[in-house]
Design a protein around this motif. Structure first.
Motif, PDB file in Angstrom:
ATOM      1  N   PHE A  33       0.937  -1.281   0.034  1.00 29.46           N
ATOM      2  CA  PHE A  33       0.069  -0.055   0.033  1.00 29.46           C
ATOM      3  C   PHE A  33       0.895   1.166   0.015  1.00 29.46           C
ATOM      4  N   SER A  34       0.318   2.504  -0.536  1.00 28.92           N
ATOM      5  CA  SER A  34       1.194   3.482  -0.393  1.00 28.92           C
ATOM      6  C   SER A  34       0.257   4.714  -0.417  1.00 28.92           C
ATOM      7  N   ASP A  35       0.766   5.753  -0.309  1.00 24.36           N
ATOM      8  CA  ASP A  35       0.088   7.168  -0.284  1.00 24.36           C
ATOM      9  C   ASP A  35      -1.253   7.101   0.524  1.00 24.36           C
ATOM     10  N   CYS A  36      -0.894   6.738   1.827  1.00 20.13           N
ATOM     11  CA  CYS A  36      -1.882   6.799   3.014  1.00 20.13           C
ATOM     12  C   CYS A  36      -2.372   8.336   3.287  1.00 20.13           C
ATOM     13  N   HIS A  37      -1.414   9.038   3.233  1.00 17.61           N
ATOM     14  CA  HIS A  37      -1.286  10.608   3.734  1.00 17.61           C
ATOM     15  C   HIS A  37      -1.964  10.612   4.855  1.00 17.61           C
ATOM     16  N   ARG A  38      -1.767   9.819   6.019  1.00 21.38           N
ATOM     17  CA  ARG A  38      -2.201  10.100   7.364  1.00 21.38           C
ATOM     18  C   ARG A  38      -1.973  11.369   7.820  1.00 21.38           C
ATOM     19  N   GLY A  39      -3.312  12.097   8.224  1.00 18.82           N
ATOM     20  CA  GLY A  39      -3.152  13.463   8.660  1.00 18.82           C
ATOM     21  C   GLY A  39      -3.316  13.348  10.277  1.00 18.82           C
ATOM     22  N   ASP A  40      -4.084  14.547  10.642  1.00 14.01           N
ATOM     23  CA  ASP A  40      -4.000  14.783  12.087  1.00 14.01           C
ATOM     24  C   ASP A  40      -5.761  14.747  12.328  1.00 14.01           C
ATOM     25  N   GLY A  41      -6.708  14.323  11.505  1.00 13.73           N
ATOM     26  CA  GLY A  41      -7.871  14.136  11.735  1.00 13.73           C
ATOM     27  C   GLY A  41      -8.845  15.350  11.395  1.00 13.73           C
ATOM     28  N   THR A  42      -8.143  16.594  11.175  1.00 10.44           N
ATOM     29  CA  THR A  42      -8.866  17.669  10.546  1.00 10.44           C
ATOM     30  C   THR A  42      -9.550  17.488   9.220  1.00 10.44           C
ATOM     31  N   PRO A  43     -10.216  18.443   8.733  1.00  5.98           N
ATOM     32  CA  PRO A  43     -11.021  18.319   7.307  1.00  5.98           C
ATOM     33  C   PRO A  43      -9.775  18.046   6.151  1.00  5.98           C
ATOM     34  N   VAL A  69       4.230  -3.800   3.213  1.00  2.81           N
ATOM     35  CA  VAL A  69       4.833  -2.808   2.765  1.00  2.81           C
ATOM     36  C   VAL A  69       4.322  -1.797   2.311  1.00  2.81           C
ATOM     37  N   GLU A  70       4.844  -0.645   3.080  1.00  4.47           N
ATOM     38  CA  GLU A  70       4.225   0.829   2.848  1.00  4.47           C
ATOM     39  C   GLU A  70       5.334   1.632   1.909  1.00  4.47           C
ATOM     40  N   VAL A  71       4.487   1.664   0.662  1.00  3.32           N
ATOM     41  CA  VAL A  71       5.652   2.362  -0.299  1.00  3.32           C
ATOM     42  C   VAL A  71       5.468   3.757  -0.244  1.00  3.32           C
ATOM     43  N   GLY A  72       5.726   4.508   0.649  1.00  6.88           N
ATOM     44  CA  GLY A  72       5.984   5.887   0.825  1.00  6.88           C
ATOM     45  C   GLY A  72       4.545   6.672   0.993  1.00  6.88           C
ATOM     46  N   ASP A  73       5.060   7.815   1.647  1.00  3.51           N
ATOM     47  CA  ASP A  73       3.813   8.878   1.839  1.00  3.51           C
ATOM     48  C   ASP A  73       2.703   8.010   2.687  1.00  3.51           C
ATOM     49  N   GLY A  74       3.213   7.372   3.687  1.00  5.14           N
ATOM     50  CA  GLY A  74       2.347   7.177   4.830  1.00  5.14           C
ATOM     51  C   GLY A  74       1.739   7.832   5.569  1.00  5.14           C
ATOM     52  N   PHE A  83       4.491  14.923  14.273  1.00  2.00           N
ATOM     53  CA  PHE A  83       3.921  13.473  13.963  1.00  2.00           C
ATOM     54  C   PHE A  83       3.255  13.098  15.011  1.00  2.00           C
ATOM     55  N   LYS A  84       3.455  13.613  16.412  1.00  2.00           N
ATOM     56  CA  LYS A  84       2.661  13.167  17.558  1.00  2.00           C
ATOM     57  C   LYS A  84       0.809  13.453  17.182  1.00  2.00           C
ATOM     58  N   HIS A  85       0.499  14.374  16.503  1.00  2.00           N
ATOM     59  CA  HIS A  85      -0.875  14.591  16.121  1.00  2.00           C
ATOM     60  C   HIS A  85      -1.463  13.770  15.347  1.00  2.00           C
ATOM     61  N   ILE A  86      -0.503  13.121  14.233  1.00  2.75           N
ATOM     62  CA  ILE A  86      -0.860  12.348  13.391  1.00  2.75           C
ATOM     63  C   ILE A  86      -0.955  10.745  14.217  1.00  2.75           C
ATOM     64  N   ARG A  87       0.022  10.627  14.979  1.00  2.00           N
ATOM     65  CA  ARG A  87      -0.166   9.398  15.673  1.00  2.00           C
ATOM     66  C   ARG A  87      -1.394   9.182  16.599  1.00  2.00           C
ATOM     67  N   LEU A  88      -1.848  10.369  17.187  1.00  4.64           N
ATOM     68  CA  LEU A  88      -2.749  10.480  18.219  1.00  4.64           C
ATOM     69  C   LEU A  88      -4.174  10.247  17.358  1.00  4.64           C
ATOM     70  N   ASP A  91      -4.463   6.344  16.235  1.00  4.75           N
ATOM     71  CA  ASP A  91      -3.807   5.416  17.008  1.00  4.75           C
ATOM     72  C   ASP A  91      -3.879   3.823  16.981  1.00  4.75           C
ATOM     73  N   GLU A  92      -5.123   3.698  16.377  1.00  5.65           N
ATOM     74  CA  GLU A  92      -5.423   2.253  16.011  1.00  5.65           C
ATOM     75  C   GLU A  92      -4.463   1.587  14.824  1.00  5.65           C
ATOM     76  N   VAL A  93      -4.390   2.435  13.967  1.00  3.03           N
ATOM     77  CA  VAL A  93      -3.636   2.197  12.863  1.00  3.03           C
ATOM     78  C   VAL A  93      -2.021   1.933  13.312  1.00  3.03           C
ATOM     79  N   TYR A  94      -1.624   2.491  14.019  1.00  7.09           N
ATOM     80  CA  TYR A  94      -0.319   2.328  14.681  1.00  7.09           C
ATOM     81  C   TYR A  94      -0.211   1.364  15.482  1.00  7.09           C
ATOM     82  N   ALA A  95      -1.236   0.826  16.244  1.00  5.21           N
ATOM     83  CA  ALA A  95      -1.128  -0.105  17.193  1.00  5.21           C
ATOM     84  C   ALA A  95      -0.955  -1.682  16.286  1.00  5.21           C
ATOM     85  N   LEU A  96      -1.810  -1.455  15.312  1.00  3.25           N
ATOM     86  CA  LEU A  96      -1.898  -2.503  14.521  1.00  3.25           C
ATOM     87  C   LEU A  96      -0.463  -2.819  13.386  1.00  3.25           C
ATOM     88  N   LEU A  97       0.063  -1.735  13.043  1.00  7.17           N
ATOM     89  CA  LEU A  97       1.340  -1.612  12.150  1.00  7.17           C
ATOM     90  C   LEU A  97       2.483  -2.196  13.224  1.00  7.17           C
TER      91      LEU A  97
END
Length: 309
Positions: A33-43, A69-74, A83-88, A91-97
Motif C-alpha cells: 500500500f502507498s499514499d495513505c497520507h495519514r493526517g491529524d484528523g482535521t478536514p 510494505v508501505e511504499v511511501g507517503d504513509g 508526528f504526535k498529532h498524526i499518531r494520536l 492510534d489504532e492504525v499504529y497499534a496494528l502496524l
C-alpha cells in the motif's frame, strides 16, 4: 539543466544501487500500500474517510501471514510538522502496524511527503517510542526501525528482481525541489486542500504528468530489465499483455476505497478494498481482485524479448 527523463533515470539507478535487498520465494506473502497520507484528523486529512477500510484490510493481511510494505507517503509530514498529532489521530492504525513490526513483517519506504524519514535522528525521535501522557511513561512504537528509499525484492531461486520505490524519484518538484514544495503545501495548499483544491504541482492533479512519469519509468524498466512497483501518482496500474512491467499500487485516499498490490504464491495482482452493499442493503467492506493474478516470472525481462520491442 538536466531533463526530467535523465534525472529520473539517474535517481532510479541510484535508488536501485543503494536498495535494501529483500529475498522472497513462491511461499512469500506481501501487501503493498502507498499514499495513505495519514493526517491529524482535521478536514484536510484525506486518510480519515478510509481509515476503517484500511484497518479492516490490514487485519486481514496480518491474520493471513502477509508482510506489509508501505511504499511511501504513509504519513502526511508536509502538512503536519508534528508526528504526535498524526499518531494520536490514528492510534489504532499504529497499534496494528506495531503488531506487524514486532513480528518482523513491516517494511517502510519513504516518499516525498514523508521524506523526513530519511533522517535517522527524526525517525529515532518520533518513531522509536512516544510518551504516554496519561500513564506518564515511554511506550515503544517501532524501536530501531529503518525506513528505506528503495527495496529490491529478489527471488531466492530465479534471481528475478523487483525494484520498489515511492515513485517521486525524478519528479523534479517532488524530488529535488521537495523542500520548496513542502512549504507551499504546509502554509498555503493545506488550507485550500481542506475544501477540495489540489496543489497543481501534485502528480494527482495532471493526467499528462502521470502519463509522463509512467513513460519515463517504463523506459528505465526497458533499459535495466527490472520490473517496478511504485505509488506517488495515486493511479493504480497493472500492465496489460506485452506492456512493460510497471506496477502502481494506487493510493489509500480515493473516494472509491483503497488499492494495493498483492504478491502471494508466486503471483502478483492489483486489488481494491471498498464498502459495498449486500442484497439487504447492508454495508460490508469487501476485497476485489481488479487485475491478475499473473505469475511474477512472466514479467522477468532478462530472457523475454516480447517486452523489449
Amino acid at each position: 539543466m538536466i531533463s526530467e527523463k535523465k534525472l529520473a533515470e539517474k535517481r532510479l539507478t541510484e535508488a536501485y544501487n543503494n536498495a535494501k535487498i529483500e529475498y522472497f520465494d513462491d511461499n512469500s506473502k506481501y501487501i503493498f500500500f502507498s499514499d495513505c497520507h495519514r493526517g491529524d484528523g482535521t478536514p484536510s486529512d484525506e486518510f480519515a474517510k478510509n481509515q476503517n477500510i484500511f484497518l479492516f484490510a490490514l487485519e486481514f493481511y496480518f491474520n493471513n501471514g502477509y508482510t506489509y510494505v508501505e511504499v511511501g507517503d504513509g504519513d502526511e509530514l508536509w502538512e503536519h510538522s508534528n508526528f504526535k498529532h498524526i499518531r494520536l489521530a490514528h492510534d489504532e492504525v499504529y497499534a496494528l502496524l506495531k503488531k506487524f513490526f514486532d513480528l518482523g513483517r513491516l517494511i517502510v519506504l519513504y516518499g516525498n511527503h514523508n521524506i523526513h524519514l530519511k533522517c535517522s535522528n527524526f525517525v529515532e525521535k518520533n518513531y522509536y517510542k512516544f510518551y504516554d501522557e496519561y500513564n506518564e511513561e515511554d511506550i515503544e512504537l517501532f524501536p530501531g526501525i529503518t525506513p528505506y528509499e528503495a527495496v529490491v525484492f529478489k527471488h531466492r531461486n530465479t534471481g528475478q528482481e523487483i525494484l520498489t520505490v515511492h515513485g517521486h524519484q525524478g519528479d523534479r518538484m517532488n524530488d529535488k525541489l521537495w523542500h520548496f514544495n513542502m512549504l507551499t503545501v504546509r502554509y498555503f495548499w493545506k488550507f485550500l486542500h481542506s475544501v477540495g483544491f489540489i496543489n497543481p504541482a501534485s502528480p494527482v492533479k495532471s493526467s499528462e504528468k502521470i502519463h509522463k512519469i509512467e513513460r519515463i519509468y517504463s523506459n528505465w524498466i526497458k533499459m535495466k530489465k527490472i520490473m517496478i512497483i511504485c505509488g506517488h501518482t495515486h493511479r493504480p496500474h497493472f500492465p496489460k499483455v506485452a506492456e512493460l512491467p510497471y506496477f502502481n499500487d494506487g493510493s489509500c485516499v480515493r473516494a472509491s476505497g483503497i488499492q494495493g498490490i498483492e504478491i502471494v504464491d508466486g503471483n502478483i495482482m492489483l486489488i481494491e478494498w471498498r464498502i459495498r452493499t449486500d442484497s439487504d442493503g447492508g454495508l460490508h467492506i469487501k476485497r476485489k481482485i481488479v487485475r491478475g493474478p499473473e505469475k511474477i516470472e512472466k514479467f522477468d525481462l532478462r530472457n523475454n524479448e516480447t517486452y523489449l520491442q
